[in-house]
Write a protein that holds these residues in place. Structure first.
Motif, PDB file in Angstrom:
ATOM      1  N   LYS A 174      34.419  41.402  47.917  1.00  0.00           N
ATOM      2  CA  LYS A 174      33.226  40.800  47.329  1.00  0.00           C
ATOM      3  C   LYS A 174      32.554  39.868  48.343  1.00  0.00           C
ATOM      4  O   LYS A 174      33.205  39.331  49.234  1.00  0.00           O
ATOM      5  N   GLN A 211      22.035  35.913  45.549  1.00  0.00           N
ATOM      6  CA  GLN A 211      23.255  35.886  44.748  1.00  0.00           C
ATOM      7  C   GLN A 211      24.252  34.987  45.465  1.00  0.00           C
ATOM      8  O   GLN A 211      24.798  35.368  46.511  1.00  0.00           O
ATOM      9  N   GLN A 215      30.186  38.930  44.834  1.00  0.00           N
ATOM     10  CA  GLN A 215      29.727  40.067  44.050  1.00  0.00           C
ATOM     11  C   GLN A 215      30.235  41.366  44.661  1.00  0.00           C
ATOM     12  O   GLN A 215      30.163  41.562  45.871  1.00  0.00           O
ATOM     13  N   GLN A 297      25.539  42.457  38.302  1.00  0.00           N
ATOM     14  CA  GLN A 297      25.850  41.028  38.158  1.00  0.00           C
ATOM     15  C   GLN A 297      24.596  40.178  37.997  1.00  0.00           C
ATOM     16  O   GLN A 297      23.693  40.212  38.840  1.00  0.00           O
ATOM     17  N   ASP A 327      32.883  41.171  36.513  1.00  0.00           N
ATOM     18  CA  ASP A 327      32.041  40.636  37.579  1.00  0.00           C
ATOM     19  C   ASP A 327      32.637  39.363  38.173  1.00  0.00           C
ATOM     20  O   ASP A 327      32.862  39.279  39.378  1.00  0.00           O
TER      21      ASP A 327
END
Length: 497
Positions: A174, A211, A215, A297, A327
């Motif tokens: 991620k 973001q 993620q 997400q 998520d």
């Protein structure tokens, strides 16, 4: 000003040796897969990504995408080369500012060979310049790039990134994201996280999205088209951003009546799962022909088909529940899909109870009684369903039965402590079914091996269902269908390319 220093021969030779890797044999190509048995060539070995910076330009009329991806990563072994998962045409690759050679391999591998080998633990910056028409690209016989009348959408599971940015495409790696997209004036670009800014120049408008929490790559989304964008804030203080295609037609009202309740639902779910883990929430409904929804997400993707029969808050609950279960805490490997889907389905059951349309126990009884012992439904093992059955109905419904069985086994106090504590225990990380069992045992103080084995790993109908249904199964008493079941059933087409 640079000073040249001339060193006597022996000292010069020693200096030269310092510039050469101690053991060239220790530098090896990174693996073309991260090691997931379901998808052997998804993700890559040898490095871990911390951030993606994507600067894109997209022309809806021609489906032409141009981009520069800057990837920040750290090596986890000595590398002579490494792979990225990608399908578009690459023009240039640089590693730490220096041009690198590259080639394609297999269905979706971009193989990068830096000019200088990379030592384990080294921070690297990879720049990939690329272009192409995503809708003309396919891998393994499919595409996850969906064109719309006014643009396109990237949203799919277990893969979607290959069609619009190079990546280490597995949930176990991620990263944070900056996504900057230029589109023709009058067109919008939607992505994850918070809209940082917009700017217009020479007929193009650029949207800058950020973001700021880790993620997974399949949860990154991009939608380009003509949208009506609404904003607000939930009672709990969560900023909400929703977007609706301007040509949804008859589905427009039902879509808005559902997705506009996102703030209310986020606050309600927070009561079960703990504080909302991200900086913003919401969803978008483009004019696509797909059937599914996806927990991309902070900005959930919904197909218009989810609202073809009217308002459907149940699917909104399902996808927003994933913001915690899937998520925030992501699976370690794709076999751990039950943690995502079993709990998202159970959230729908909790919503049904909240709305007075059937309790979680009534829904569990109904599901159990609806599938006789010889139904193939019971042969799918939610705890390890295999890649062909990863999104089978049983992973959702039998998976939710397992959650209800856990609740009945440990009691409500321990169960709701587990439900809320799990996202906090593994916040922004990855976890497996085995990790969840260990956590549930820790909180409840009980051994749960038999329960997890029965409900998640045995390819047969459990003899003792989730509490009350046991007597119904032996007496043959009919189980009434809860009022909410049609809405829950409508969300069965959740994912898929």
């Amino acid at each position: 000003m640079h000073r040249r220093i001339f060193v006597p021969g022996a000292l010069a030779a020693a200096s030269l040796l310092l510039a050469i890797p101690a053991s060239a044999a220790s530098y090896v190509p990174g693996a073309p897969g991260i090691g997931d048995p379901y998808y052997p060539y998804y993700g890559n070995g040898g490095y871990d990504v911390s951030h993606y910076d994507l600067r894109l330009r997209y022309q809806p009329q021609t489906d032409q995408l141009e981009g520069t991806a800057t990837i920040l990563a750290k090596t986890t072994e000595d590398l002579s080369s490494f792979d990225l998962d990608f399908l578009l045409d690459v023009n240039e690759v640089r590693v730490n500012g220096t041009r690198a050679s590259f080639a394609t391999s297999g269905e979706h591998e971009l193989v990068v060979r830096p000019r200088t080998p990379l030592a384990k633990g080294q921070s690297i910056t990879v720049v990939v310049r690329y272009s192409g028409v995503p809708s003309t690209k396919s891998a393994y016989g499919f595409t996850t790039w969906h064109r719309t009348p006014d643009g396109a959408v990237a949203a799919d599971e277990p893969e979607a990134a290959w069609w619009w940015f190079p990546s280490n495409d597995h949930p176990s790696d991620k990263a944070t994201y900056d996504v900057s997209v230029a589109v023709p004036d009058g067109t919008q670009a939607i992505s994850n996280g918070t809209l940082q800014s917009t700017s217009s120049r020479l007929g193009w408008t650029r949207y800058n999205w950020r973001q700021n929490k880790p993620q997974a790559t399949y949860l990154a989304t991009l939608a380009v088209g003509r949208f009506d964008i609404t904003t607000g804030t939930s009672e709990g203080g969560v900023p909400i951003v929703n977007a609706y295609s301007q040509d949804l037609g008859d589905n427009d009202g039902a879509a808005r009546a559902s997705v506009e309740r996102s703030g209310e639902i986020v606050d309600w779910l927070s009561g079960y799962f703990g504080p909302y883990p991200f900086s913003t929430a919401g969803g978008y409904v483009p004019n696509t022909t797909t059937r599914y929804a996806l927990e991309t997400q902070t900005r959930v993707y919904y197909s218009p088909r989810q609202f073809a029969n009217g308002a459907n808050t149940s699917v909104v609950v399902h996808e927003l529940a994933h913001q915690w279960y899937g998520d925030d805490v992501s699976l370690k490997g794709w076999k751990d899909i039950w943690i995502n889907e079993g709990f998202a389905r159970y959230a729908q059951w909790l919503w049904s109870e909240h709305e007075g349309e059937g309790t979680t126990q009534e829904l569990a009884d109904y599901v159990y009684a609806s599938h006789p012992a010889d139904d193939p439904f019971w042969t799918v093992k939610p705890g390890d369903p295999g890649p062909d059955d990863q999104f089978d109905l049983a992973v959702y419904d039998r998976g939710a039965l397992a959650v209800q069985a856990l609740r009945n086994e440990v009691g409500d106090d321990a169960f709701f402590a587990i439900l809320k504590g799990w996202p906090k225990e593994h916040a922004y990380g990855n976890a497996s079914v085995a990790d969840f069992q260990a956590y549930a045992e820790q909180v409840s103080g009980r051994s749960l091996s038999a329960l997890f084995d029965t409900w998640l790993f045995q390819p047969s109908k459990p003899a003792a269902p989730a509490a009350r249904a046991a007597s119904l199964a032996t007496t043959g008493t009919a189980v009434a269908r809860p009022k909410s079941w049609k809405k829950i059933e409508a969300t069965n087409d959740i994912h898929g390319h």
